[in-house]
Design a protein around this motif. Structure first.
Motif, PDB file in Angstrom:
ATOM      1  N   LYS A   1      35.939  27.184  50.284  1.00 54.42           N
ATOM      2  CA  LYS A   1      37.172  26.855  50.991  1.00 54.42           C
ATOM      3  C   LYS A   1      38.286  26.620  49.966  1.00 54.42           C
ATOM      4  CE  LYS A   1      35.814  21.999  51.392  1.00 54.42           C
ATOM      5  NZ  LYS A   1      35.539  20.880  52.341  1.00 54.42           N
ATOM      6  N   ALA A   2      39.509  26.779  50.434  1.00 54.97           N
ATOM      7  CA  ALA A   2      40.662  26.592  49.550  1.00 54.97           C
ATOM      8  C   ALA A   2      40.720  25.146  49.066  1.00 54.97           C
ATOM      9  CB  ALA A   2      41.943  26.959  50.281  1.00 54.97           C
ATOM     10  N   GLY A   3      41.144  24.963  47.819  1.00 60.38           N
ATOM     11  CA  GLY A   3      41.294  23.642  47.229  1.00 60.38           C
ATOM     12  C   GLY A   3      40.119  23.191  46.387  1.00 60.38           C
ATOM     13  N   GLN A   4      39.007  23.923  46.436  1.00 61.74           N
ATOM     14  CA  GLN A   4      37.851  23.510  45.652  1.00 61.74           C
ATOM     15  C   GLN A   4      38.128  23.657  44.150  1.00 61.74           C
ATOM     16  OE1 GLN A   4      35.071  26.184  47.573  1.00 61.74           O
ATOM     17  NE2 GLN A   4      33.979  24.479  48.545  1.00 61.74           N
ATOM     18  N   LYS A   5      37.556  22.749  43.399  1.00 69.58           N
ATOM     19  CA  LYS A   5      37.689  22.773  41.952  1.00 69.58           C
ATOM     20  C   LYS A   5      36.963  23.990  41.391  1.00 69.58           C
ATOM     21  CE  LYS A   5      36.615  20.026  37.816  1.00 69.58           C
ATOM     22  NZ  LYS A   5      35.990  18.775  37.326  1.00 69.58           N
ATOM     23  N   ALA A   6      37.553  24.605  40.357  1.00 72.96           N
ATOM     24  CA  ALA A   6      36.941  25.777  39.739  1.00 72.96           C
ATOM     25  C   ALA A   6      37.196  25.758  38.238  1.00 72.96           C
ATOM     26  CB  ALA A   6      37.498  27.058  40.365  1.00 72.96           C
ATOM     27  N   ILE A   7      36.433  26.572  37.541  1.00 71.53           N
ATOM     28  CA  ILE A   7      36.598  26.735  36.088  1.00 71.53           C
ATOM     29  C   ILE A   7      36.538  28.223  35.780  1.00 71.53           C
ATOM     30  CG2 ILE A   7      35.599  26.311  33.816  1.00 71.53           C
ATOM     31  CD1 ILE A   7      34.564  23.646  34.837  1.00 71.53           C
ATOM     32  N   ILE A   8      37.490  28.669  34.955  1.00 76.28           N
ATOM     33  CA  ILE A   8      37.527  30.058  34.513  1.00 76.28           C
ATOM     34  C   ILE A   8      37.017  30.106  33.082  1.00 76.28           C
ATOM     35  CG2 ILE A   8      39.015  32.065  34.114  1.00 76.28           C
ATOM     36  CD1 ILE A   8      41.020  30.834  36.096  1.00 76.28           C
ATOM     37  N   PHE A   9      36.075  30.997  32.824  1.00 72.45           N
ATOM     38  CA  PHE A   9      35.523  31.133  31.470  1.00 72.45           C
ATOM     39  C   PHE A   9      35.034  32.558  31.309  1.00 72.45           C
ATOM     40  CE2 PHE A   9      32.071  30.183  34.267  1.00 72.45           C
ATOM     41  CZ  PHE A   9      30.954  30.828  33.762  1.00 72.45           C
ATOM     42  N   GLY A  10      34.514  32.884  30.133  1.00 71.52           N
ATOM     43  CA  GLY A  10      33.995  34.222  29.913  1.00 71.52           C
ATOM     44  C   GLY A  10      34.095  34.667  28.476  1.00 71.52           C
ATOM     45  N   ARG A  11      33.472  35.775  28.205  1.00 71.89           N
ATOM     46  CA  ARG A  11      33.408  36.275  26.837  1.00 71.89           C
ATOM     47  C   ARG A  11      34.795  36.551  26.272  1.00 71.89           C
ATOM     48  NH1 ARG A  11      30.060  41.619  26.340  1.00 71.89           N
ATOM     49  NH2 ARG A  11      31.807  42.256  27.677  1.00 71.89           N
ATOM     50  N   GLY A  12      35.688  37.071  27.125  1.00 70.84           N
ATOM     51  CA  GLY A  12      37.025  37.380  26.631  1.00 70.84           C
ATOM     52  C   GLY A  12      37.857  36.160  26.330  1.00 70.84           C
ATOM     53  N   LEU A  13      37.438  35.004  26.813  1.00 73.52           N
ATOM     54  CA  LEU A  13      38.185  33.766  26.570  1.00 73.52           C
ATOM     55  C   LEU A  13      37.577  32.939  25.434  1.00 73.52           C
ATOM     56  CD1 LEU A  13      38.808  32.654  30.272  1.00 73.52           C
ATOM     57  CD2 LEU A  13      40.428  33.768  28.730  1.00 73.52           C
ATOM     58  N   GLY A  14      36.500  33.425  24.857  1.00 74.40           N
ATOM     59  CA  GLY A  14      35.863  32.691  23.776  1.00 74.40           C
ATOM     60  C   GLY A  14      35.247  31.407  24.309  1.00 74.40           C
ATOM     61  N   ASP A  15      35.538  30.296  23.632  1.00 74.40           N
ATOM     62  CA  ASP A  15      34.986  29.006  24.033  1.00 74.40           C
ATOM     63  C   ASP A  15      35.846  28.285  25.067  1.00 74.40           C
ATOM     64  OD1 ASP A  15      32.891  29.371  22.261  1.00 74.40           O
ATOM     65  OD2 ASP A  15      33.961  28.398  20.590  1.00 74.40           O
ATOM     66  N   ARG A  16      36.924  28.883  25.480  1.00 70.92           N
ATOM     67  CA  ARG A  16      37.842  28.212  26.409  1.00 70.92           C
ATOM     68  C   ARG A  16      37.244  28.120  27.811  1.00 70.92           C
ATOM     69  NH1 ARG A  16      43.416  31.254  26.363  1.00 70.92           N
ATOM     70  NH2 ARG A  16      43.925  29.549  27.824  1.00 70.92           N
ATOM     71  N   GLU A  17      37.438  26.992  28.440  1.00 73.03           N
ATOM     72  CA  GLU A  17      37.143  26.805  29.850  1.00 73.03           C
ATOM     73  C   GLU A  17      38.426  26.309  30.513  1.00 73.03           C
ATOM     74  OE1 GLU A  17      33.771  24.335  30.588  1.00 73.03           O
ATOM     75  OE2 GLU A  17      32.335  25.922  30.069  1.00 73.03           O
ATOM     76  N   ILE A  18      38.962  27.111  31.402  1.00 74.87           N
ATOM     77  CA  ILE A  18      40.288  26.837  31.970  1.00 74.87           C
ATOM     78  C   ILE A  18      40.130  26.175  33.331  1.00 74.87           C
ATOM     79  CG2 ILE A  18      42.447  27.891  32.747  1.00 74.87           C
ATOM     80  CD1 ILE A  18      41.874  30.186  30.779  1.00 74.87           C
ATOM     81  N   PRO A  19      40.612  24.936  33.480  1.00 79.38           N
ATOM     82  CA  PRO A  19      40.547  24.268  34.793  1.00 79.38           C
ATOM     83  C   PRO A  19      41.359  25.050  35.829  1.00 79.38           C
ATOM     84  CG  PRO A  19      41.081  22.718  33.040  1.00 79.38           C
ATOM     85  CD  PRO A  19      41.224  24.086  32.447  1.00 79.38           C
ATOM     86  N   ALA A  20      40.823  25.152  37.028  1.00 80.15           N
ATOM     87  CA  ALA A  20      41.487  25.943  38.065  1.00 80.15           C
ATOM     88  C   ALA A  20      41.072  25.415  39.435  1.00 80.15           C
ATOM     89  CB  ALA A  20      41.100  27.415  37.913  1.00 80.15           C
ATOM     90  N   HIS A  21      41.541  26.114  40.465  1.00 76.12           N
ATOM     91  CA  HIS A  21      41.184  25.737  41.836  1.00 76.12           C
ATOM     92  C   HIS A  21      41.183  26.986  42.706  1.00 76.12           C
ATOM     93  CE1 HIS A  21      45.578  25.650  41.695  1.00 76.12           C
ATOM     94  NE2 HIS A  21      45.531  26.038  42.972  1.00 76.12           N
ATOM     95  N   VAL A  22      40.469  26.919  43.803  1.00 77.57           N
ATOM     96  CA  VAL A  22      40.431  28.031  44.753  1.00 77.57           C
ATOM     97  C   VAL A  22      41.687  27.968  45.614  1.00 77.57           C
ATOM     98  CG1 VAL A  22      39.197  29.101  46.671  1.00 77.57           C
ATOM     99  CG2 VAL A  22      37.921  28.045  44.776  1.00 77.57           C
ATOM    100  N   SER A  23      42.509  29.015  45.577  1.00 76.55           N
ATOM    101  CA  SER A  23      43.746  29.025  46.366  1.00 76.55           C
ATOM    102  C   SER A  23      43.560  29.736  47.704  1.00 76.55           C
ATOM    103  CB  SER A  23      44.876  29.702  45.581  1.00 76.55           C
ATOM    104  OG  SER A  23      44.546  31.052  45.284  1.00 76.55           O
ATOM    105  N   LEU A  24      42.586  30.647  47.772  1.00 77.15           N
ATOM    106  CA  LEU A  24      42.389  31.388  49.022  1.00 77.15           C
ATOM    107  C   LEU A  24      40.981  31.952  49.070  1.00 77.15           C
ATOM    108  CD1 LEU A  24      43.635  32.686  51.639  1.00 77.15           C
ATOM    109  CD2 LEU A  24      44.136  34.688  50.233  1.00 77.15           C
TER     110      LEU A  24
END
Length: 312
Positions: free
Chosen positions: A240-263
């Protein structure tokens, strides 16, 4: 206490997706077939909505507009000529002449009456009476002629002539608008503010292929990016919209980007983004979600990333 704390922690589900502008990538193509004439922008250029991005070869369309403009000028000149009618000074002179003639005819009629009275009293001859009568009739005829000419000049412009001239102007205006619209359609304009991400066609290439338009420019607003991610169908009801999320991946290296579900999209679909692992299933249905970072990020559009979403 430890069991209670562990139960309060959210569960995380993962998916895979790619970075895109929140405005989505606009694949811009010309409306009609033609040959690409020139680009007005370069890769990476910032543009505003309405800016010209590219143009087809359009010499014929430019000529058509010039011809239509000339035809409209001619139609308007003809309308002005019709509405102007006769020179007003000529009408004024004719009215003065008609007025003088009516006075002269009235004088001739009164003179005839006097001579008729004198003839009855034997003071005027029959010839004098006939001469006066002829003169009065001629003066009256001249007065009627000038009166008719005055009416003709005053009403020289007929309603039907006005309608014809006005219709010709309307037709010429419509033809000019059509030519201008066709010329405008040979230009590719930006529908939004954004960045030119790619110029696909080369100058001189056809803008249509097998009857379908070929995209010429990719445009996106890079001020706000998001991730379009695919989540396994088994978790569709938990999203559902508003849930907490994290964006990460090989292309981002060690970064974990705080995010949220918008839709969370309300339609299922087939998997289109693959992790390329040996155990990955490719035949499952997925649901797409949009994940927006909590603060602006600067990464390439199309970068493949992973997301994880916190669910209860």
């Amino acid at each position: 206490m430890l069991a209670s704390t562990a139960a309060a922690e959210p569960r995380w589900i993962q998916g895979i997706g790619y970075v895109e502008p929140t405005s989505e990538i606009r694949r811009l193509a010309f409306k009609h077939p033609g040959i690409l004439g020139e680009y007005h922008v370069q890769l990476g250029q910032q543009v505003k909505a309405g800016d010209i991005l590219a143009a087809q070869q359009n010499r014929e369309e430019q000529t058509a507009v010039a011809v239509a403009e000339s035809q409209l000028l001619a139609a308007r000149a003809e309308l002005e000529k019709v509405l102007a009618g006769v020179n007003p000074y000529e009408i004024e002179a004719k009215k003065h002449a008609q007025h003088f003639s009516s006075l002269d005819a009235e004088y001739a009629r009164r003179k005839l009456d006097r001579i008729e009275h004198l003839r009855n009293n034997k003071y005027a001859s029959e010839d004098e009476r006939d001469l006066a009568e002829t003169s009065a009739k001629l003066k009256q005829a001249e007065s009627r002629r000038l009166n008719a000419e005055t009416r003709y000049l005053t009403h020289f412009v007929r309603d039907v002539d006005k309608q014809v001239a006005q219709t010709q102007v309307s037709v010429a205006e419509a033809q000019l608008q059509s030519a201008q619209r066709r010329l405008a359609e040979t230009y590719l304009t930006a529908p939004i503010d954004g960045t030119v991400l790619e110029t696909i066609l080369r100058v001189g290439e056809s803008t249509f292929s097998v009857g379908s338009p070929e995209p010429a420019v990719l445009l996106g607003n890079m001020d706000q990016l998001r991730v379009r991610a695919e989540i396994d169908e088994n978790y569709a009801l938990a999203l559902k919209a508003g849930q907490k999320a994290i964006i990460f991946g090989r292309g981002l290296g060690d970064r974990e980007i705080p995010a949220h579900v918008s839709l969370v999209k309300q339609i299922m679909g087939k998997k289109t983004v693959f992790a390329k692992t040996a155990t990955e299933r490719k035949d499952i249905d997925v649901i797409q979600i949009f994940v927006e970072p909590d603060s602006a990020i600067q990464v390439p559009v199309g970068l493949e990333v992973n997301v994880k979403v916190a669910i209860n």
